[in-house]
Enzyme design. Structure first.
Site, PDB file in Angstrom:
ATOM      1  N   ARG A 124      44.399  61.892  54.017  1.00 51.22           N
ATOM      2  CA  ARG A 124      44.132  61.029  55.182  1.00 51.22           C
ATOM      3  C   ARG A 124      42.969  61.525  56.042  1.00 51.22           C
ATOM      4  O   ARG A 124      42.884  61.221  57.230  1.00 51.22           O
ATOM      5  CB  ARG A 124      45.367  60.874  56.054  1.00 51.22           C
ATOM      6  N   LYS A 146      29.058  54.692  57.239  1.00 48.32           N
ATOM      7  CA  LYS A 146      29.564  53.750  56.226  1.00 48.32           C
ATOM      8  C   LYS A 146      29.711  54.505  54.916  1.00 48.32           C
ATOM      9  O   LYS A 146      28.745  55.077  54.401  1.00 48.32           O
ATOM     10  CB  LYS A 146      28.580  52.594  56.026  1.00 48.32           C
ATOM     11  N   GLU A 188      12.807  51.135  53.399  1.00 53.17           N
ATOM     12  CA  GLU A 188      13.735  51.182  54.544  1.00 53.17           C
ATOM     13  C   GLU A 188      13.006  51.668  55.798  1.00 53.17           C
ATOM     14  O   GLU A 188      13.304  51.220  56.913  1.00 53.17           O
ATOM     15  CB  GLU A 188      14.931  52.099  54.247  1.00 53.17           C
ATOM     16  N   LYS A 230      18.307  54.512  64.062  1.00 50.52           N
ATOM     17  CA  LYS A 230      19.620  54.191  63.496  1.00 50.52           C
ATOM     18  C   LYS A 230      20.724  54.678  64.433  1.00 50.52           C
ATOM     19  O   LYS A 230      21.743  54.005  64.636  1.00 50.52           O
ATOM     20  CB  LYS A 230      19.790  54.802  62.097  1.00 50.52           C
ATOM     21  N   GLU A 240      30.009  47.358  63.324  1.00 50.17           N
ATOM     22  CA  GLU A 240      29.383  46.061  63.029  1.00 50.17           C
ATOM     23  C   GLU A 240      30.210  44.909  63.608  1.00 50.17           C
ATOM     24  O   GLU A 240      30.505  43.941  62.919  1.00 50.17           O
ATOM     25  CB  GLU A 240      29.230  45.909  61.514  1.00 50.17           C
ATOM     26  N   ARG A 245      24.524  45.847  64.830  1.00 54.34           N
ATOM     27  CA  ARG A 245      24.248  46.672  63.649  1.00 54.34           C
ATOM     28  C   ARG A 245      23.686  45.829  62.499  1.00 54.34           C
ATOM     29  O   ARG A 245      23.025  46.348  61.602  1.00 54.34           O
ATOM     30  CB  ARG A 245      25.530  47.416  63.223  1.00 54.34           C
ATOM     31  N   ASN A 249      20.240  45.010  58.403  1.00 53.31           N
ATOM     32  CA  ASN A 249      20.271  44.305  57.113  1.00 53.31           C
ATOM     33  C   ASN A 249      19.042  43.437  56.879  1.00 53.31           C
ATOM     34  O   ASN A 249      19.035  42.611  55.959  1.00 53.31           O
ATOM     35  CB  ASN A 249      21.523  43.434  57.021  1.00 53.31           C
ATOM     36  N   HIS A 252      17.955  42.462  53.455  1.00 55.39           N
ATOM     37  CA  HIS A 252      18.977  42.915  52.513  1.00 55.39           C
ATOM     38  C   HIS A 252      19.748  41.779  51.842  1.00 55.39           C
ATOM     39  O   HIS A 252      20.169  41.923  50.696  1.00 55.39           O
ATOM     40  CB  HIS A 252      19.955  43.871  53.202  1.00 55.39           C
ATOM     41  N   HIS A 256      19.716  42.071  48.086  1.00 56.72           N
ATOM     42  CA  HIS A 256      20.933  42.316  47.291  1.00 56.72           C
ATOM     43  C   HIS A 256      21.077  41.269  46.195  1.00 56.72           C
ATOM     44  O   HIS A 256      21.494  41.575  45.074  1.00 56.72           O
ATOM     45  CB  HIS A 256      22.182  42.259  48.189  1.00 56.72           C
ATOM     46  N   HIS A 269      17.439  49.283  44.869  1.00 59.29           N
ATOM     47  CA  HIS A 269      17.783  48.761  46.192  1.00 59.29           C
ATOM     48  C   HIS A 269      16.528  48.561  47.068  1.00 59.29           C
ATOM     49  O   HIS A 269      16.279  47.480  47.592  1.00 59.29           O
ATOM     50  CB  HIS A 269      18.761  49.744  46.846  1.00 59.29           C
TER      51      HIS A 269
END
Ligand SMILES: NC(=O)c1ccc[n+]([C@@H]2O[C@H](COP(=O)([O-])OP(=O)(O)OC[C@H]3O[C@@H](n4cnc5c(N)ncnc54)[C@H](O)[C@@H]3O)[C@@H](O)[C@H]2O)c1
Length: 367
Positions: A124, A146, A188, A230, A240, A245, A249, A252, A256, A269
């Site tokens: 945990r 993330k 990026e 960031k 988000e 946030r 993207n 993206h 993607h 990517h």
């Protein structure tokens, strides 16, 4: 060396940036309060571990960590699975890791996302330390918490928000990063300029040769600024929820879709994001949001950094790309929400965008 802090709602932590950091007494001093007398498990991939695992283990041991050998996963996105995570749980049990232990991610975004997910879930939650080695991981994936893995149905579908205790960025690691991976990280970096920082964008325009030439002084400045940007966004909207946030993207959702249609092999990517930013910029012009000259300026910088701004791998119908975009995690109630530029340094989250305009933007850059 530069240092800055991330003030996320759940946890505050430092990011340290410098060439030779992991070889320095400073790294040992920073690590000591985090790992002294604790077990550590370094998670790295088959490319990075032979280069840097010994250096990182040595810093951990000097800081008082009881350091078992590095757990090595196969390099590449195909490792980002629950299967790999389960294998790492078994390794952690075999090494008698307990709740006080620290999991250390050493590598690009793939080991970072996987190790973070293991840290978030094993017993945990154990301590988590990020040591990013790719430019993409330094400026993006190692900061912000993330973590997660892919499913056969799509990328990053399982995960958590789990912040590290510290992010240690040793710029010397960039020296061995293949040029194609460097360029992906640069996509990026350009993204940060377009979404938040016109001054950074201009600075990048002035120093493309140095960036492609692995100029580490330049990278200290650029990586620190990207992490700063960031950190601001993560501080404002860690999970988000407010939509803030989502600006990260930019490009993206298009990117993607292109990556997925290329079977995740034709385009990486960063390459998908570079073309996706072009589509988003064209769309912003069509919708009257951005000045007509913005896409050409963005294209010029991306091209100077060796990134393609059109999809030329195979012929794709715009409708195929649009359909794939609807599978994006960012789609809400069946409506596309796209981050579009207003000017260099400022973007807007636009909901329910006209489909014809989106198809035109896609068709303009592929087909
Ligand atoms: N968590 C987040 O917020 C976030 C953000 C962006 C991307 N990501 C994820 O990050 C991943 C992409 O990251 P990536 O491009 O770093 O992928 P990666 O970890 O696969 O690294 C790319 C390649 O570079 C190699 N490499 C890395 N550092 C090296 C070095 N210093 N020297 C030599 N080789 C090196 C790796 O072995 C790999 O072959 C994707 O899975 C993406 O979903 C996560």
């Amino acid at each position: 060396m530069k240092s800055l802090n991330v003030h996320a709602e759940s946890h505050c932590y430092p990011i340290i940036v410098g060439a030779g950091l992991l070889d320095s007494a400073e790294a040992v001093n920073l690590l000591k309060p985090l790992i002294d007398n604790r077990k550590c498990m370094v998670v790295s991939d088959s490319n990075v571990a032979p280069l840097y695992a010994a250096l990182v283990s040595s810093a951990l041991v000097k800081a008082g960590g009881h350091c078992a050998e590095t757990a090595i996963i196969d390099a590449g996105e195909s490792s980002k699975t629950l299967n790999t995570v389960e294998g790492l749980y078994h390794e952690a049990v075999a090494r008698c890791l307990d709740r006080r232990a620290a999991v250390v991610a050493l590598g690009g975004g793939v080991p970072g996302d996987i190790a973070g997910f293991v840290a978030a879930t094993f017993m945990r939650g154990t301590r988590f330390i990020q040591v990013p080695t790719s430019l993409l991981a330094m400026v993006d994936s190692s900061v912000g918490g993330k973590v997660g893995v892919d499913l056969p149905e799509g990328k990053n579908l399982v995960g958590a928000f789990y912040q590290p205790e510290i992010v240690l960025i040793d710029l010397n690691f960039l020296k061995t990063l293949p040029k194609r991976e460097l360029r992906c990280g640069l996509a990026e970096v350009v993204k940060y300029g377009v979404i938040l920082d016109a001054e950074l964008f201009s600075r990048l325009e002035d120093c493309t040769a140095g960036l492609l030439d692995y100029d580490l002084e330049l990278y200290e400045e650029v990586v620190t600024q990207c992490c700063h940007l960031k950190a601001i966004i993560v501080g404002e909207d860690e999970r988000e929820q407010s939509g803030r946030r989502a600006v990260l993207n930019y490009g993206h959702t298009f990117g993607h879709a292109l990556e997925a249609l290329g079977g995740y092999t034709a385009l990486s990517h960063g390459e998908g994001v570079a073309i996706g930013m072009g589509m988003a910029a064209d769309l912003a012009v069509t919708l009257g949001l951005a000045p007509a000259e913005l896409p050409a300026r963005q294209d010029a910088l991306l091209s100077a950094l060796g990134l393609a701004t059109r999809y030329t791998v195979s012929s794709l119908a715009p409708a195929q790309v649009l359909q794939m975009m609807y599978r994006d995690k960012k789609v809400e109630s069946g409506k596309l929400r796209l981050v579009l530029p207003r000017r260099i340094g400022e973007v807007e989250l636009v909901a329910d965008v006209d489909e014809e305009a989106v198809l035109k933007a896609i068709g303009g850059r592929c087909g």
